[in-house]
Design a protein around this motif. Sequence first.
Motif: not given
Length: 321
Positions: A172-176, A178-181, A193-207
């Motif tokens: 879970a990291t930022k898009r740039a 993710l692309r390079m990795l 399993d790749f996810v955009d950190s902007a979607e994953w890190y919304r708030d501490p509890t949900s993360t």
Amino acid sequence: MCNPEGVAIERLVLRCLIVDDSAGFLVAARSLLEREGITVVGVASTGAEALHRAEELEPDVILLDVGLGEESGFDVARRLAEETSSGTPSVILISTRSRDELAELIDASPAAGFLSKPDLSAKAIHDLLGIRLDGGRCAHEALVYSTMEEFLAGTVPFVREGLDAGHPVLVATKRANLRMLREALDADAGRVDFVDSAEWYRDPTSTFEAYDRYTRVRLERGAARVRIIGEPVWPRTSARAVAEWKRYESVLNVAFRSYPAWVVCPYDAGELPGGILADAERTHPALRSGQVTRPSPRYTDPEIFVRELGLELSEIQADQR
């Protein structure tokens, strides 16, 4: 931090300073520990020399004899805790005497613990510091990077080693990043399993709930360990929100303590303010650079860190009234 089936210990560089007034013991202990994988960066035979060498060498751990001629190792331990400006190293008191004989003095000292000299070994040091733990516990590392090359150097081998060991890997990291990795992993990217950190890190509890769910499902399916690369999205407008994410990073060490998970948290030094980067060293037991990890000399027990952060939150709340 844990031992992911031996890999973390092989790559973890523990830098040690030995302080003892016995020249014979210094030679023997240095030889023993270096054979077992600990880097002995120096030795000292007096308290003054120990303080000087601690500042000069910045060791991760200091083995300190309780009796240095006419000096007290307990006094030296207190001076190291009070006067070392470059980050207080972990001090382990050592002696030919047993712990029972010295229990009250040991408990009253700022030392991380005590080892009897006959029991001295790399494993005993790792165990005492909580570095070498069994396979059922969690590793939590900070990867501070300034360039894409540094980011990839710290993540690509970590991912590939996990895949080779049959571990599920979540990134879970930022898009740039993710692309390079993805490009660096080439064909292996399809097994991650790749996810955009902007979607994953919304708030501490949900993360936390998302990581908990991901880990539990993979373990229930038979995975021996789960590897995670997780780069938080740090808020830019709210000091309180920043403090809450710092709390999340610290509490993760307690909440995931019994999980066989290995978590690497990237921090972009080119974007993040110094306060966040500095506290990464306090909330992560280990720091990663490339394929090498070292104990963080500034790591702070979560109970203490969160208590201090609570004071910070109180101040923020007062300012906003």
